[in-house]
Design a protein around this motif. Structure first.
Motif, mmCIF file in Angstrom:
data_model
loop_
_atom_site.group_PDB
_atom_site.id
_atom_site.type_symbol
_atom_site.label_atom_id
_atom_site.label_comp_id
_atom_site.label_asym_id
_atom_site.label_seq_id
_atom_site.Cartn_x
_atom_site.Cartn_y
_atom_site.Cartn_z
ATOM 1 N N LEU A 157 42.663 44.793 38.116
ATOM 2 C CA LEU A 157 41.521 45.046 38.594
ATOM 3 C C LEU A 157 40.628 43.876 38.064
ATOM 4 N N GLU A 158 40.846 43.304 36.901
ATOM 5 C CA GLU A 158 40.159 42.503 36.081
ATOM 6 C C GLU A 158 40.554 41.069 36.977
ATOM 7 N N LYS A 159 41.700 41.007 37.267
ATOM 8 C CA LYS A 159 42.418 39.904 37.884
ATOM 9 C C LYS A 159 41.429 39.730 39.502
ATOM 10 N N GLU A 160 41.362 40.856 39.981
ATOM 11 C CA GLU A 160 40.871 41.049 41.331
ATOM 12 C C GLU A 160 39.388 40.731 41.363
ATOM 13 N N TRP A 161 38.598 41.289 40.175
ATOM 14 C CA TRP A 161 37.418 40.951 40.157
ATOM 15 C C TRP A 161 36.971 39.431 39.795
ATOM 16 N N SER A 162 37.708 38.942 38.991
ATOM 17 C CA SER A 162 37.511 37.443 38.680
ATOM 18 C C SER A 162 37.578 36.710 39.962
ATOM 19 N N ASN A 163 38.689 36.884 40.788
ATOM 20 C CA ASN A 163 38.497 36.281 42.324
ATOM 21 C C ASN A 163 37.668 36.464 43.463
ATOM 22 N N GLY A 221 39.293 49.437 53.582
ATOM 23 C CA GLY A 221 38.053 48.804 53.433
ATOM 24 C C GLY A 221 37.951 48.771 51.717
ATOM 25 N N ALA A 222 38.727 48.735 50.872
ATOM 26 C CA ALA A 222 38.630 48.550 49.639
ATOM 27 C C ALA A 222 38.336 47.292 49.142
ATOM 28 N N ASN A 223 38.673 46.274 49.797
ATOM 29 C CA ASN A 223 38.314 45.056 49.443
ATOM 30 C C ASN A 223 36.908 44.552 49.775
ATOM 31 N N VAL A 246 34.752 47.271 49.510
ATOM 32 C CA VAL A 246 33.979 48.152 48.358
ATOM 33 C C VAL A 246 33.952 47.087 46.987
ATOM 34 N N PHE A 247 35.022 46.336 46.643
ATOM 35 C CA PHE A 247 35.006 45.599 45.547
ATOM 36 C C PHE A 247 34.115 44.850 45.530
ATOM 37 N N VAL A 248 33.856 43.957 46.548
ATOM 38 C CA VAL A 248 32.889 43.016 46.720
ATOM 39 C C VAL A 248 31.344 43.408 46.683
ATOM 40 N N ARG A 249 31.245 44.649 47.443
ATOM 41 C CA ARG A 249 30.140 45.269 47.368
ATOM 42 C C ARG A 249 29.445 45.773 46.071
ATOM 43 N N VAL A 250 30.352 46.154 45.254
ATOM 44 C CA VAL A 250 30.102 46.641 43.948
ATOM 45 C C VAL A 250 29.636 45.311 43.116
#
Length: 145
Positions: free
Chosen positions: A137-143, A89-91, A93-97
């Motif tokens: 993480l910055e790459k994930e965040w930007s996507n 469920g990490a993805n 979590v990343f979206v929720r944040v």
């Protein structure tokens, strides 16, 4: 790990090491505990090492547990390194944040909020990615949408 002295009793601080080996918020504490426990060839220690080997989300901790078990003469199988979602469920979590922050938030704000909301997820990926963590993480965040 050839120069390691192995003792056949429980360490005096066994309970403390046991807690540290299971601390979800700190992969470094788990790693250090596994390395320390690896100096004691005892059935209770082996149980902890097997658990870390099978269940730890950070590969470096799994490797340390694996090496210690081998040093004790135990049969052990190093699991394959996970490539994608290390924490279930990490993805999400990343979206929720990201959605919990204003539209024009910075990556640093995102990083701080992720660490505050889900230290377990932050810590697991930091331990797995090492020096490349923030870049990854910055790459994930930007996507993220």
């Amino acid at each position: 790990m050839g120069n390691k002295t192995i003792k056949n009793e429980l360490p005096e601080n066994y309970e403390e090491l046991k807690k540290a080996a299971n601390r979800t918020a700190s992969w470094k504490a788990r790693y250090d505990a596994v390395v320390e426990l690896g100096k004691y060839n005892h059935n209770q220690v082996k149980d902890i090492l097997r658990t870390r080997l099978a269940n730890d989300p950070v590969y470096k901790v799994q490797e340390a547990a694996f090496q210690s078990l081998l040093d004790f003469g135990e049969e052990a199988q190093l699991p394959k390194r996970k490539k994608f979602e290390l924490v279930k469920g990490a993805n999400k979590v990343f979206v929720r944040v990201k959605k919990s922050l204003p539209k024009d938030h910075t990556f640093e704000e995102y990083l701080t909020k992720l660490k505050r909301m889900r230290i377990d997820v932050y810590d697991t990926y930091e331990g797995d990615k090492g020096e490349e963590f923030k870049t990854w993480l910055e790459k994930e965040w930007s996507n993220l949408k």
